[in-house]
Write a protein that holds these residues in place. Structure first.
Motif, PDB file in Angstrom:
ATOM      1  N   ASP A   1       0.752  -1.139   0.061  1.00 29.15           N
ATOM      2  CA  ASP A   1      -0.027  -0.040   0.120  1.00 29.15           C
ATOM      3  C   ASP A   1       0.845   1.260  -0.127  1.00 29.15           C
ATOM      4  N   GLY A   2       2.226   1.211   0.060  1.00 34.85           N
ATOM      5  CA  GLY A   2       3.310   2.247  -0.126  1.00 34.85           C
ATOM      6  C   GLY A   2       3.667   2.851   1.252  1.00 34.85           C
TER       7      GLY A   2
ATOM      8  N   CYS B   1       7.051  11.770   2.387  1.00 35.74           N
ATOM      9  CA  CYS B   1       6.479  11.293   1.288  1.00 35.74           C
ATOM     10  C   CYS B   1       5.598  10.040   1.414  1.00 35.74           C
ATOM     11  N   ALA B   2       5.610   9.372   2.406  1.00 36.33           N
ATOM     12  CA  ALA B   2       5.182   8.179   2.700  1.00 36.33           C
ATOM     13  C   ALA B   2       3.698   8.419   3.097  1.00 36.33           C
ATOM     14  N   PRO B   3       2.605   7.471   2.746  1.00 40.03           N
ATOM     15  CA  PRO B   3       2.763   6.506   1.791  1.00 40.03           C
ATOM     16  C   PRO B   3       2.929   6.830   0.255  1.00 40.03           C
ATOM     17  N   PHE B   4       3.531   5.991  -0.340  1.00 37.44           N
ATOM     18  CA  PHE B   4       4.099   6.221  -1.690  1.00 37.44           C
ATOM     19  C   PHE B   4       2.970   5.871  -2.694  1.00 37.44           C
ATOM     20  N   LYS B   5       2.412   6.957  -3.356  1.00 39.82           N
ATOM     21  CA  LYS B   5       1.506   6.592  -4.386  1.00 39.82           C
ATOM     22  C   LYS B   5       2.120   5.610  -5.425  1.00 39.82           C
ATOM     23  N   THR B   6       3.133   5.907  -5.923  1.00 40.62           N
ATOM     24  CA  THR B   6       3.654   5.207  -7.109  1.00 40.62           C
ATOM     25  C   THR B   6       3.555   3.607  -6.673  1.00 40.62           C
ATOM     26  N   VAL B   7       3.940   3.036  -5.409  1.00 39.58           N
ATOM     27  CA  VAL B   7       4.124   1.924  -5.103  1.00 39.58           C
ATOM     28  C   VAL B   7       2.799   1.450  -4.962  1.00 39.58           C
ATOM     29  N   LYS B   8       1.789   1.949  -4.431  1.00 39.04           N
ATOM     30  CA  LYS B   8       0.228   1.679  -4.308  1.00 39.04           C
ATOM     31  C   LYS B   8      -0.255   1.398  -5.786  1.00 39.04           C
ATOM     32  N   ASP B   9      -0.164   2.374  -6.396  1.00 35.00           N
ATOM     33  CA  ASP B   9      -0.609   2.339  -7.843  1.00 35.00           C
ATOM     34  C   ASP B   9       0.048   1.435  -8.678  1.00 35.00           C
ATOM     35  N   ASN B  10       0.950   0.632  -8.445  1.00 38.86           N
ATOM     36  CA  ASN B  10       1.905  -0.324  -9.362  1.00 38.86           C
ATOM     37  C   ASN B  10       1.893  -1.763  -8.812  1.00 38.86           C
ATOM     38  N   PRO B  11       1.195  -2.226  -8.237  1.00 40.64           N
ATOM     39  CA  PRO B  11       1.281  -3.583  -7.289  1.00 40.64           C
ATOM     40  C   PRO B  11       2.083  -4.634  -8.385  1.00 40.64           C
ATOM     41  N   GLY B  12       1.914  -4.562  -9.553  1.00 40.20           N
ATOM     42  CA  GLY B  12       2.598  -5.528 -10.394  1.00 40.20           C
ATOM     43  C   GLY B  12       4.294  -5.298 -10.249  1.00 40.20           C
TER      44      GLY B  12
ATOM     45  N   TYR C   1       5.739  -4.366  -7.131  1.00 34.94           N
ATOM     46  CA  TYR C   1       5.958  -4.502  -5.830  1.00 34.94           C
ATOM     47  C   TYR C   1       7.159  -5.128  -5.451  1.00 34.94           C
ATOM     48  N   GLU C   2       7.274  -6.029  -6.168  1.00 41.29           N
ATOM     49  CA  GLU C   2       8.620  -7.033  -5.698  1.00 41.29           C
ATOM     50  C   GLU C   2      10.076  -6.025  -5.632  1.00 41.29           C
ATOM     51  N   ASN C   3       9.815  -5.292  -7.023  1.00 38.63           N
ATOM     52  CA  ASN C   3      11.034  -4.426  -7.401  1.00 38.63           C
ATOM     53  C   ASN C   3      11.043  -3.412  -6.146  1.00 38.63           C
ATOM     54  N   LEU C   4      10.059  -2.837  -5.789  1.00 40.13           N
ATOM     55  CA  LEU C   4      10.041  -1.786  -5.038  1.00 40.13           C
ATOM     56  C   LEU C   4       9.971  -1.962  -3.474  1.00 40.13           C
ATOM     57  N   ARG C   5       9.812  -3.260  -3.098  1.00 38.24           N
ATOM     58  CA  ARG C   5       9.816  -3.285  -1.605  1.00 38.24           C
ATOM     59  C   ARG C   5      10.768  -3.007  -0.795  1.00 38.24           C
ATOM     60  N   THR C   6      11.985  -3.264  -1.169  1.00 39.28           N
ATOM     61  CA  THR C   6      13.172  -2.901  -0.543  1.00 39.28           C
ATOM     62  C   THR C   6      14.271  -1.981  -1.382  1.00 39.28           C
ATOM     63  N   ILE C   7      14.232  -0.854  -1.009  1.00 35.93           N
ATOM     64  CA  ILE C   7      14.833   0.297  -2.056  1.00 35.93           C
ATOM     65  C   ILE C   7      16.183   0.736  -1.077  1.00 35.93           C
ATOM     66  N   ILE C   8      17.106   1.151  -1.702  1.00 35.93           N
ATOM     67  CA  ILE C   8      18.243   1.879  -1.154  1.00 35.93           C
ATOM     68  C   ILE C   8      18.147   3.381  -2.099  1.00 35.93           C
ATOM     69  N   LEU C   9      18.168   4.340  -1.322  1.00 41.21           N
ATOM     70  CA  LEU C   9      17.928   5.485  -1.780  1.00 41.21           C
ATOM     71  C   LEU C   9      19.367   6.370  -1.649  1.00 41.21           C
ATOM     72  N   ASN C  10      19.884   6.757  -2.649  1.00 39.26           N
ATOM     73  CA  ASN C  10      21.145   7.609  -2.672  1.00 39.26           C
ATOM     74  C   ASN C  10      20.780   9.122  -2.750  1.00 39.26           C
ATOM     75  N   PHE C  11      21.063   9.926  -1.768  1.00 39.94           N
ATOM     76  CA  PHE C  11      20.851  11.197  -1.687  1.00 39.94           C
ATOM     77  C   PHE C  11      22.058  11.792  -1.861  1.00 39.94           C
ATOM     78  N   GLN C  12      22.145  12.641  -3.089  1.00 39.58           N
ATOM     79  CA  GLN C  12      23.303  13.229  -3.749  1.00 39.58           C
ATOM     80  C   GLN C  12      23.065  14.913  -3.574  1.00 39.58           C
ATOM     81  N   PRO C  13      23.645  15.484  -2.677  1.00 39.50           N
ATOM     82  CA  PRO C  13      23.453  17.008  -2.725  1.00 39.50           C
ATOM     83  C   PRO C  13      24.104  17.686  -3.796  1.00 39.50           C
TER      84      PRO C  13
END
Length: 144
Positions: free
Chosen positions: A84-85, A116-127, A129-141
C-alpha cells in the motif's frame, strides 16, 4: 534560492546515476532561476515506475543550506515499503558523511522519506511491488 540535489535508487543492484559529470560547469543562481521560470514541471506519470518513485521522493526532499565550499557527502538510506506504499519500518541510514553536515543531510533524507510516505507510486503499481519493496536511496546533494 533553493538548491537541488539528485536522488538515485538501488533495486537489488546499483542503477547508473543520471546526474551530470563532475567536470561540468556548475549552474549559477541566475541559471537555476531561469530554468525554473522557463520550464514546466515534469509530470509524475512519466518514465519507469522506479523513475516515478524517485521523482515522488525527490519532491519531498528539502536539502539543508550549507556554506560555500562545504563538502557534501552522499547519503544512503534503506527503505522497506508495503504494497500500500506505507513504510514497514523507519528508514535506516546506511551511509553518511562525518560531522554535522553528514548528520544534517541524513536527517533531511529521512524526513523526506517519511514526509512522502505512503508512496502513491508503489500503491498504484502492484505488479512492480517485488522490485520496490526494499529500496536503497542515494541522496546526492548539489555542490555549492
Amino acid at each position: 534560492m533553493r538548491l537541488f540535489g539528485t536522488l538515485t535508487m538501488v533495486f537489488f543492484m546499483t542503477l547508473p546515476v543520471v546526474a551530470g559529470s563532475a567536470q561540468e560547469k556548475p549552474f549559477s543562481a541566475d541559471d537555476i532561476d531561469n530554468m525554473l521560470e522557463n520550464s514546466a514541471p515534469m509530470p509524475l506519470a512519466s518514465g519507469t515506475v522506479e523513475d516515478r518513485l524517485k521523482q515522488e521522493i525527490q519532491a519531498c526532499w528539502v536539502q539543508p543550506i550549507f556554506k560555500r565550499g562545504d563538502t557534501l557527502p552522499e547519503i544512503k538510506v534503506a527503505v522497506s515499503v508495503g504494497k500500500d506504499g506505507t513504510l514497514l519500518k523507519d528508514p535506516k541510514v546506511l551511509k553518511t558523511g562525518k560531522g554535522t553536515i553528514g548528520k544534517q543531510l541524513a536527517l533531511s533524507a529521512v524526513r523526506a522519506i517519511k514526509r512522502c510516505a505512503p508512496f502513491k507510486t508503489v500503491k498504484d503499481n502492484p505488479g512492480s511491488y517485488e522490485n520496490l519493496r526494499t529500496i536503497i536511496l542515494n541522496f546526492q546533494p548539489s555542490s555549492l
